[in-house]
Design a protein around this motif. Structure first.
Motif, PDB file in Angstrom:
ATOM      1  N   ASN A 133       0.648  -0.930   0.276  1.00 36.38           N
ATOM      2  CA  ASN A 133      -0.554  -0.365   0.158  1.00 36.38           C
ATOM      3  C   ASN A 133       1.343   1.249   0.117  1.00 36.38           C
ATOM      4  O   ASN A 133       1.543   1.598   0.684  1.00 36.38           O
ATOM      5  CB  ASN A 133      -0.867   0.272   1.168  1.00 36.38           C
ATOM      6  CG  ASN A 133      -1.926   1.299   0.901  1.00 36.38           C
ATOM      7  OD1 ASN A 133      -1.427   2.078   0.695  1.00 36.38           O
ATOM      8  ND2 ASN A 133      -3.136   0.822   1.551  1.00 36.38           N
ATOM      9  N   THR A 190      -4.760  -4.478   4.129  1.00 37.89           N
ATOM     10  CA  THR A 190      -4.351  -3.112   3.789  1.00 37.89           C
ATOM     11  C   THR A 190      -5.325  -2.263   4.066  1.00 37.89           C
ATOM     12  O   THR A 190      -4.450  -1.197   4.788  1.00 37.89           O
ATOM     13  CB  THR A 190      -3.226  -2.491   2.336  1.00 37.89           C
ATOM     14  OG1 THR A 190      -4.759  -3.796   1.514  1.00 37.89           O
ATOM     15  CG2 THR A 190      -2.816  -3.817   2.135  1.00 37.89           C
ATOM     16  N   THR A 191      -6.433  -2.521   3.895  1.00 37.40           N
ATOM     17  CA  THR A 191      -7.683  -1.344   4.050  1.00 37.40           C
ATOM     18  C   THR A 191      -7.857  -1.839   5.719  1.00 37.40           C
ATOM     19  O   THR A 191      -7.573  -0.408   6.562  1.00 37.40           O
ATOM     20  CB  THR A 191      -8.963  -1.848   3.272  1.00 37.40           C
ATOM     21  OG1 THR A 191      -8.498  -1.912   1.871  1.00 37.40           O
ATOM     22  CG2 THR A 191     -10.078  -0.719   3.909  1.00 37.40           C
ATOM     23  N   ILE A 223      -4.254   1.407  -3.819  1.00 40.07           N
ATOM     24  CA  ILE A 223      -4.438   2.184  -2.329  1.00 40.07           C
ATOM     25  C   ILE A 223      -5.516   1.017  -1.520  1.00 40.07           C
ATOM     26  O   ILE A 223      -5.645   0.606  -0.643  1.00 40.07           O
ATOM     27  CB  ILE A 223      -4.719   3.301  -2.015  1.00 40.07           C
ATOM     28  CG1 ILE A 223      -3.317   3.950  -1.916  1.00 40.07           C
ATOM     29  CG2 ILE A 223      -5.598   3.449  -0.626  1.00 40.07           C
ATOM     30  CD1 ILE A 223      -4.159   5.829  -2.078  1.00 40.07           C
TER      31      ILE A 223
END
Length: 349
Positions: A99, A161-162, A347
């Motif tokens: 990310n 990642t979020t 992202i």
């Protein structure tokens, strides 16, 4: 890239890439040496080239020696340590979690460190550490925050990642709220100390600060360098890395410990300096590509160069010495928006 048809073509291509890599590292090192030397002349006490050269051969007066070897040299060495620590930590986080937004400041680590230092400043928590109470508490809470964020984001399927970003934002906001609470209840003298520390400054960085930060930062960076091969594999894909014998979970946790050591050593002596771990790795990715064998030394050297430049601007570009954390935030926030706008898919995927 030209088509590689034979082994000889591949060998020549590897040599060409290797020469280019060494050239980039050499140029970055020269840039660091040059900025270090030029920064020796910047400060309240004016120094000429001849005075600096005489000081290095032991033929200078006491004022020159003090300004050079007790103020500027240790401050610049601290710049190199801090820049290297923050930039390599940002590089590792972005690679581990795939990310581009991941960095020590974005994941709430700096906010946790600010709260630890604020506790020491406000109520003397960690007083058994003596004069190292503030940096010691900052280091401890930096370490604790990273572990908490990681375990909040961790599930039986791994670390999304979020979820990691959201955990970092939540924990960072929580600690920011606690710091604001402390600022509200303490008296004015203590308040000014807390505010100044959270701005991020190298004004108090001397030989003691350098010695305090050297060991944790050196250990943290050494671990990151040791796992650079695994970083390349993980950034290419966790499943592929696991198939090639990498224990992804263990490597990830070890590298999180390493980044906590490096960032903890940094914030312990300088306070909160944000966005260095976001700006520097992306600059070198654009220049040198994704190979961590090249990116790691570039971030070490380039991070130090970046911090020296920003600190020198903070000293010379304003009527008073500006806390360096203000400048990095002014530079980092637009850069953050640029990354967010141009790399949305990376992202949130």
């Amino acid at each position: 890239m030209d088509e590689l048809k034979t082994f000889e073509d591949l060998k020549n291509h590897h040599k060409k890439v290797s020469r280019k890599s060494w050239l980039i590292i050499l140029l970055t090192t020269v840039c660091l040496s040059t900025t270090f030397f030029l920064a020796l002349f910047v400060g309240n006490y004016h120094l000429t080239i001849s005075e600096v050269l005489r000081a290095f051969v032991g033929d200078a007066n006491d004022n020159t020696n003090y300004a050079l070897f007790e103020v500027r040299v240790p401050r610049l060495l601290c710049c190199i340590l801090i820049g290297a620590a923050l930039s390599t930590s940002g590089l590792v986080m972005q690679s581990l979690f795939k990310n581009p937004m991941a960095s020590p400041s974005v994941l709430g680590i700096s906010s946790g460190a600010a709260f630890g230092a604020s506790l020491a400043i406000s109520f003397g928590v960690g007083g058994f550490l003596g004069k190292y109470a503030v940096p010691g508490m900052a280091f401890v809470f930096c370490f604790v925050t990273m572990i908490v964020v990681y375990f909040l984001a961790r599930t039986k399927y791994g670390v999304a990642t979020t979820t990691l970003l959201l955990s970092g934002v939540a924990i960072g906001a929580f600690f920011n709220g606690l710091v604001s609470l402390l600022q509200y209840i303490v008296d004015e003298n203590v308040l000014s100390n807390i505010v100044y520390w959270t701005m991020g400054s190298l004004n108090n960085c001397g030989w003691n600060s350098f010695q305090l930060a050297l060991i944790p930062i050196a250990i943290g960076i050494a671990i990151m360098v040791y796992y650079v091969k695994e970083l390349n594999l993980i950034s290419a894909g966790e499943e592929q890395a696991a198939n090639m014998g990498v224990n992804v979970r263990r490597v990830r946790f070890t590298l999180i410990i390493a980044t906590s050591l490096a960032v903890g050593g940094s914030v312990a002596i300088s306070g909160v300096i944000g966005f260095v771990g976001l700006i520097v790795p992306h600059i070198f990715r654009m220049i040198a590509g994704p190979n961590h064998r090249l990116l790691m030394p570039l971030c070490i050297v380039g991070g130090g160069t970046f911090m020296i430049i920003v600190d020198t601007i903070a000293k010379a570009g304003f009527s008073t010495i500006l806390p360096v954390g203000i400048l990095t935030s002014l530079l980092g926030a637009p850069f953050f928006i640029y990354i967010m706008k141009t790399r949305k898919r990376e992202i949130w995927e």
